[in-house]
Design an enzyme around this catalytic site. Structure first.
Site, PDB file in Angstrom:
ATOM      1  CB  SER A 226       5.278  -1.502  -3.390  1.00 15.78           C
ATOM      2  OG  SER A 226       6.125  -2.289  -3.774  1.00 15.78           O
ATOM      3  CG  ASP A 446      12.453   0.430   0.177  1.00 16.94           C
ATOM      4  OD1 ASP A 446      12.588  -0.698  -0.240  1.00 16.94           O
ATOM      5  OD2 ASP A 446      11.455   0.803   0.160  1.00 16.94           O
ATOM      6  CG  HIS A 475       9.172  -2.363   0.168  1.00 21.27           C
ATOM      7  ND1 HIS A 475       9.500  -1.225  -0.553  1.00 21.27           N
ATOM      8  CD2 HIS A 475       8.264  -3.097  -0.511  1.00 21.27           C
ATOM      9  CE1 HIS A 475       8.650  -1.585  -1.660  1.00 21.27           C
ATOM     10  NE2 HIS A 475       7.965  -2.493  -1.404  1.00 21.27           N
TER      11      HIS A 475
END
Length: 519
Positions: A226, A446, A475
């Site tokens: 991320s 995502d 994700h």
């Protein structure tokens, strides 16, 4: 090996661009908040840290897993490397392979920004045994986060129950949220002081470089999830000859840091919530919430309006309801639990399980906002945000008409950036000077870091290879759901440096099938 861990972050914590933004929004965002990228390729950091002295970890779980812990001193302000220092908490699980098989250190970041990564030194255990044994696994808490000193916290009660409705149906509601956002920014200014001027992603990249020095290594390996993928991009740009191997999972689009990325994120989350509604409808016999996605959607938004009028148990209002269901957009692992909560409330009036779910994510204890405060400290200063509220109102009103699920909750989550005291920098010009290879991983749907961002990063790093999990909507590829196709590539890369062949065009290089939806 389990697939690389997903970073569960608050609304708007990391994002990119999954779907096209309306022309008027693109114009507003570009004129209001986009800035020219700046080339920040640095000479070596002018700071020599002391060698790390490892000791016992305060966390018993880390100790049980064989980790050792320490602090690394880094400059508060890299413009004044001999000035005030702060301390970063680090942990290490040592390699067990013979010297001939040792591959060096791998640093890990779980995302956020603002998430604690100290415990990730135990992350090697999820990999193939040869991979786990070959590396020293280094977890760390970024500046301001977790066990690092100082740790930033502004108002642990900020995510209290039954807040004003997210959707500002009146100017009074809008003013109430603006006052909350201003108040939180002011609390952070008081709590953070000069730290707030030095919590950009570029600052964290310099911290990585100091940790490298303190470890006594010529190069590092890196796994970033991320926001951690953006940290990896920035470090690779600033110190291209110091990165050996990098796995970036759930890839942030460096073009859209950060105001524009949150607008795009709204569309992607709304799309994934629609998939969730369809799944609930397909299991109508279990959940009794509607036989079509349209019917389930209607029932969902009926609850938002009803709870805005009267909070369940006086605590779970429409905002809390929205926050609870945010995880549905991050992946499928929570769908069964969320559908049970939804059904239990609608069909039986059970609200206490809703409260328990909310409390598990949004604690209101002292210091519980550490992750949120540090999220803002970074995203509010990586690049300027609009100060004119009319721009925010226009952009989010238009977006809400297309993506009502989290547009306004996302806007209010980030609204303190309008008042933030920390000095905003200039977006880093991420470039592919990296001399070594890089592995990128992204699921097609995502929502937090939409797939176009991975394509953009692939285009900037000519030696990178992109794995696309086709049709997947998780994700950072959910750790708890192994994907053998992805796992095999990651293990091989970390062990040998070999990657699938890069193909021509703006596309992925290898495709892995998404895991099945939950039964």
């Amino acid at each position: 090996m389990a697939a690389v861990v997903a970073a569960t972050v608050g609304v708007g914590a990391t994002a990119a661009g999954a779907a096209p933004v309306p022309r008027d929004q693109r114009a507003a965002a570009s004129t209001a908040s986009s800035v020219d990228a700046v080339d920040v390729v640095d000479a070596a950091v002018d700071f020599e840290p002391e060698p790390i002295v490892w000791g016992r970890c305060a966390d018993a779980d880390l100790t049980e897993m064989g980790a050792r812990c320490a602090f690394v001193k880094v400059p508060l302000d890299y413009g004044k490397p001999r000035g005030k220092t702060i301390q970063l908490a680090v942990s290490r699980v040592r390699h067990t392979a013979k010297k001939s098989a040792y591959q060096g250190v791998v640093l890990l970041n779980p995302g956020g920004p603002g998430a604690s990564g100290l415990g990730l030194s135990t992350f090697g255990a999820i990999f193939e045994e040869k991979v786990s044994a070959a590396y020293d696994w280094i977890g760390f808490d970024p500046r301001g986060v977790g066990s690092s000193r100082p740790a930033l916290s502004c108002d642990g009660d900020y995510f209290s129950y039954d807040r004003p409705p997210y959707v500002p149906g009146s100017r009074a509601v809008e003013k109430a949220w603006l006052a909350r956002a201003r108040g939180y920014a002011e609390d952070c200014a008081e709590a953070g002081g000069e730290l707030l001027d030095h919590v950009t992603t570029a600052d964290s990249a310099r911290d990585l470089e100091v940790i490298r020095k303190a470890l006594g290594r010529k190069k590092i390996n890196f796994i970033g999830l991320s926001w951690g993928s953006y940290l990896g991009q920035v470090y690779s740009t600033m110190y291209p000859h110091r990165m050996r191997r990098a796995v970036l999972n759930g890839v942030v689009n460096p073009e859209k840091v950060w105001y524009r990325s949150n607008l795009d994120q709204d569309l992607a989350f709304d799309r994934n919530l629609g998939v969730f509604f369809g799944w609930v409808a397909a299991h109508h016999g279990t959940y009794r919430l509607g036989k079509t996605a349209k019917a389930v959607r209607k029932r969902y938004y009926q609850q938002v309006k009803a709870l805005d009028r009267k909070a369940a148990g006086g605590q779970i209002g429409g905002d809390e309801w929205t926050d609870i269901f945010l995880s549905a957009g991050y992946g499928t692992s929570s769908w069964s639990d969320l559908a049970r909560l939804f059904s239990g409330w609608v069909n039986n009036g059970h609200w206490k399980p809703l409260k328990a779910r909310f409390d598990s994510t949004y604690s209101q204890d002292d210091g519980s906002d550490n992750d949120y405060a540090n999220y803002l400290a970074t995203v509010c200063t990586d690049a300027p945000w609009p100060r004119d509220w009319a721009i925010w109102r226009r952009d989010n009103t238009v977006m809400h008409s297309r993506a009502p699920f989290m547009t306004w909750s996302n806007a209010w989550y980030n609204a303190p950036c309008r008042y933030w005291e920390g000095r905003a920098g200039t977006r880093v010009d991420v470039t592919g000077r990296l001399s070594s290879s890089m592995l990128l991983i992204n699921e097609t749907r995502d929502a937090a870091t939409p797939y176009p961002g991975a394509l953009e990063v692939r285009s900037r790093f000519p030696k990178s290879v992109l794995i696309e999990v086709t049709g997947g909507l998780a994700h950072s590829v959910d750790l708890l759901n192994d994907n053998d196709c992805v796992d095999g590539v990651v293990d091989r890369y970390l062990l040998t440096g070999k990657l699938p062949k890069r193909v021509k065009g703006r596309t992925s290089d290898k495709q892995c099938a998404a895991l099945d939806l939950p039964d």
